[in-house]
Motif scaffolding. Sequence first.
Motif, short mmCIF file in Angstrom:
data_model
loop_
_atom_site.label_atom_id
_atom_site.label_comp_id
_atom_site.label_asym_id
_atom_site.label_seq_id
_atom_site.Cartn_x
_atom_site.Cartn_y
_atom_site.Cartn_z
N ALA A 297 -4.20 5.36 0.13
CA ALA A 297 -4.54 6.73 -0.22
C ALA A 297 -3.51 7.72 0.30
O ALA A 297 -3.22 8.71 -0.35
CB ALA A 297 -5.92 7.07 0.34
N ALA A 298 -2.94 7.44 1.47
CA ALA A 298 -2.05 8.41 2.08
C ALA A 298 -0.59 8.20 1.71
O ALA A 298 0.18 9.14 1.70
CB ALA A 298 -2.19 8.36 3.60
N PRO B 189 -9.02 15.22 -6.73
CA PRO B 189 -8.14 16.06 -5.93
C PRO B 189 -7.36 15.27 -4.90
O PRO B 189 -6.52 15.85 -4.22
CB PRO B 189 -9.12 17.00 -5.21
CG PRO B 189 -10.38 16.24 -5.13
CD PRO B 189 -10.45 15.37 -6.35
N TRP B 190 -7.60 13.97 -4.79
CA TRP B 190 -6.95 13.26 -3.70
C TRP B 190 -5.67 12.60 -4.15
O TRP B 190 -4.74 12.47 -3.37
CB TRP B 190 -7.89 12.17 -3.15
CG TRP B 190 -9.26 12.64 -2.94
CD1 TRP B 190 -9.70 13.44 -1.94
CD2 TRP B 190 -10.40 12.36 -3.76
NE1 TRP B 190 -11.05 13.66 -2.07
CE2 TRP B 190 -11.50 13.00 -3.18
CE3 TRP B 190 -10.58 11.62 -4.93
CZ2 TRP B 190 -12.77 12.94 -3.72
CZ3 TRP B 190 -11.84 11.56 -5.48
CH2 TRP B 190 -12.92 12.22 -4.88
N PHE B 191 -5.59 12.13 -5.37
CA PHE B 191 -4.49 11.24 -5.74
C PHE B 191 -3.62 11.78 -6.86
O PHE B 191 -3.16 11.05 -7.70
CB PHE B 191 -5.03 9.88 -6.19
CG PHE B 191 -5.91 9.24 -5.20
CD1 PHE B 191 -7.15 8.75 -5.57
CD2 PHE B 191 -5.53 9.13 -3.88
CE1 PHE B 191 -7.97 8.17 -4.65
CE2 PHE B 191 -6.35 8.54 -2.95
CZ PHE B 191 -7.58 8.07 -3.35
N ASN B 192 -3.42 13.09 -6.92
CA ASN B 192 -2.50 13.53 -7.94
C ASN B 192 -1.29 14.17 -7.28
O ASN B 192 -0.20 14.11 -7.75
CB ASN B 192 -3.16 14.52 -8.88
CG ASN B 192 -3.90 15.55 -8.09
OD1 ASN B 192 -3.76 15.64 -6.87
ND2 ASN B 192 -4.72 16.32 -8.76
N ILE C 22 -5.88 5.19 -7.77
CA ILE C 22 -4.59 5.80 -7.45
C ILE C 22 -3.66 5.76 -8.66
O ILE C 22 -2.99 6.74 -8.98
CB ILE C 22 -3.95 5.09 -6.25
CG1 ILE C 22 -4.73 5.40 -4.99
CG2 ILE C 22 -2.51 5.51 -6.07
CD1 ILE C 22 -4.21 4.71 -3.79
N LEU C 23 -3.66 4.61 -9.35
CA LEU C 23 -2.76 4.50 -10.50
C LEU C 23 -3.18 5.45 -11.60
O LEU C 23 -2.36 5.92 -12.39
CB LEU C 23 -2.75 3.06 -11.00
CG LEU C 23 -1.94 2.12 -10.13
CD1 LEU C 23 -2.03 0.71 -10.64
CD2 LEU C 23 -0.51 2.56 -10.06
N ALA C 24 -4.50 5.76 -11.67
CA ALA C 24 -4.96 6.69 -12.69
C ALA C 24 -4.82 8.14 -12.24
O ALA C 24 -5.04 9.05 -13.02
CB ALA C 24 -6.42 6.40 -13.02
N ALA D 251 0.82 -1.20 0.00
CA ALA D 251 0.00 0.00 0.00
C ALA D 251 0.86 1.26 0.00
O ALA D 251 0.49 2.27 -0.58
CB ALA D 251 -0.92 -0.01 1.22
N ILE D 252 2.02 1.17 0.64
CA ILE D 252 2.84 2.37 0.74
C ILE D 252 3.57 2.67 -0.55
O ILE D 252 3.71 3.81 -0.95
CB ILE D 252 3.85 2.20 1.89
CG1 ILE D 252 3.10 2.07 3.19
CG2 ILE D 252 4.81 3.34 1.94
CD1 ILE D 252 4.02 1.91 4.33
N VAL D 253 4.07 1.61 -1.24
CA VAL D 253 4.93 1.86 -2.40
C VAL D 253 4.16 1.75 -3.71
O VAL D 253 4.76 1.59 -4.76
CB VAL D 253 6.12 0.89 -2.42
CG1 VAL D 253 6.98 1.11 -1.23
CG2 VAL D 253 5.61 -0.53 -2.49
#
Lengths: 118, 340, 205
Positions: free
Chosen positions: B166-167, B337-340, B331-333, A81-83
């Motif tokens: 997410a973090a 506003p959260w994952f860029n 996340i990969l995409a 999850a981290i990487v």
Amino acid sequence: MLENYLPILLFIIVGLGVGVVLLAAGFILGPRKPSEEKLSPYECGFEAFEDSRMRFDVRYYLVAILFIIFDLEIAFLFPWAIVLDEIGLFGFASMGVFLAILLIGFLYEWKKGALEWE
Amino acid sequence: MAELTEFIWIMAKIVAILVPLILAVAYLTYAERRVIGAIQARNGPNRVGPMGLFQPFADVFKLLFKEVVIPSNANRFLFLIAPMLSLMPALAAWAVMPFSDGLVLSDINAGLLYILAMTSLGVYGVIIAGWASNSKYAMLGAMRSAAQIVSYEIAMGFALVGVLMAAGSMNLSGIVNAQAGPIWNWFWLPLLPLFVVYWISGVAETNRAPFDVAEGESEIVAGFHVEYSGTAFALFFLAEYANMILIAALAVIMFMGGWYSPFHGLPVLGPMFDWVPGIVWFVLKMTIFLYLYLAFRATFPRYRYDQIMRLGWKVLIPVTVVWLVVLALMILAGLGPWFN
Amino acid sequence: MIEQLIFYVFALVLLFSATMVITVRNPVHAALFLVLAFFNSAVLWVMAGAEFLGIVLVLVYVGAVMVLFLFVVMMLDLNLSQLREGFMKHFYIGVPFAVVMAVQMLLVVGSGLFAPETLPEARMPIPEDVGNTALLGSVLYTVYVYPFELAAVILLVAIIAAIMLTLRRREGTRHQDPGKQVRVRKADRLRVVNIPSARRQSEQE
């Protein structure tokens, strides 16, 4: 980095200390008048019917083993999850295969009824 | 000498965390009785002190002066160690909680993993209490309670993995900082199913209503702590409420932006509320979750044990695993506003 | 200095609890001493710099595996004196085995003293600022992906084995199917019947 762990160790020791102090205070301040009825195990007001050991129920064992498996799965998911940003699509695919294999196991449990009634 | 001053400083910080925490636990019991009373259209305790505010102290004194009965044939050492084993993880997890920016006792990089480990240890107090009491009701209640705690820990762990994704960091301050922004920037929005699953698992893990069948008063007569009295019982009680506050605080940190104001960064409303210190927002949000705990107890009927296990294994785990895959794709995409 | 003190304290408690595990009479006490041993090991691992593994040791071993052990040990009423009966009989086979194992362990662990040239040399230096967990993650799912998937298969085998060995169906139990319960329609459960009212009958009499 390591010095960050010292406060945690002290906190754990203080936490245990709080427990010991409260328990000791209860012992010192409370009366001590043991009697036969007070010391016998509780059974809604009656004398205990049978021996106090319950028969071994194998469903608890099965729940505990399934918990170990899923706990290990979570332990494998933590570094991933981290990487996730760094390992990109290949990392996602490898974890996907891992989750798919364990999904097969989960489906097998479900179909066999191991998740039923307990 | 520098080591000694550092040691004293650490101890001062520990006391500064523990004392408000124990007061919070005491007043949570009072708040529970008042809130549940209000929901049931009656007053709660209002005799002891103004508005009943000294009620928790009266309860503590009562428990202190009661006899600690150790049943015959019980294993004395284990019987007394079990409440301490229950209390220790509930308190130890607070060592890594950030109350505001930089206001944390121990800022380790593996904070979330440490908290998950501490919540895993909560099950030991239950099992040992049940076994050491030498009573079959206690043993049965302990086994059922332990199986329930352990089943919901898996769903909780998966929800935490989602937060980590997410973090991008296990450091709790890092998780809060990853949510910097107004209310729609916080993690409850992209991780909504995980938020719901985490909350339900948190209520189930602390054995609170509607999942309290293993210690419900009307069924198994308090379950694993049926043989406990006096301060030994008080320690279990303390541990349960401390766990409740811990779950509420974790929900705030992981999903609700921690110490950030809901208007943080907005053009007009932002500066209007900027003067409010972070810890006030943190405590306010925690209060909402604690109120939810109390309202659940007053509102929902109790689940039956097999329904509880079915919910934990067959509903919550599949929901979390599916959402984890969706989240990884998000996340990969680089979505939103959260994952860029 | 504090580090050394903490190390010695935890190492001593670890040795003590490990000895207690094999010598104490009551199996529940032995399991609890094992929990204590795991805790102390976790602290030592964190001190050695393996913070992820140390905390995962507590999470998985103490949190899951020992819970399983305790479930089993507490629910089975073990008769300890019967278990310990054959000790002297097997003493003469057991002691040579124990000595061989101890010598092997000493040779491996102490290889720094005996044969330093056989030690593998350190590879790349570990960057200081990147955390332990991130380092593990960056290689585990990419370079070592094959052992990783093998681990998944081993876990799958464990699931299947556990269910095959322990799942017993009780005859005649019924359980609910919430899916069916929710799909029930009003027409399945309710039937409105027209019954002539009682008053008309009493008026006719």
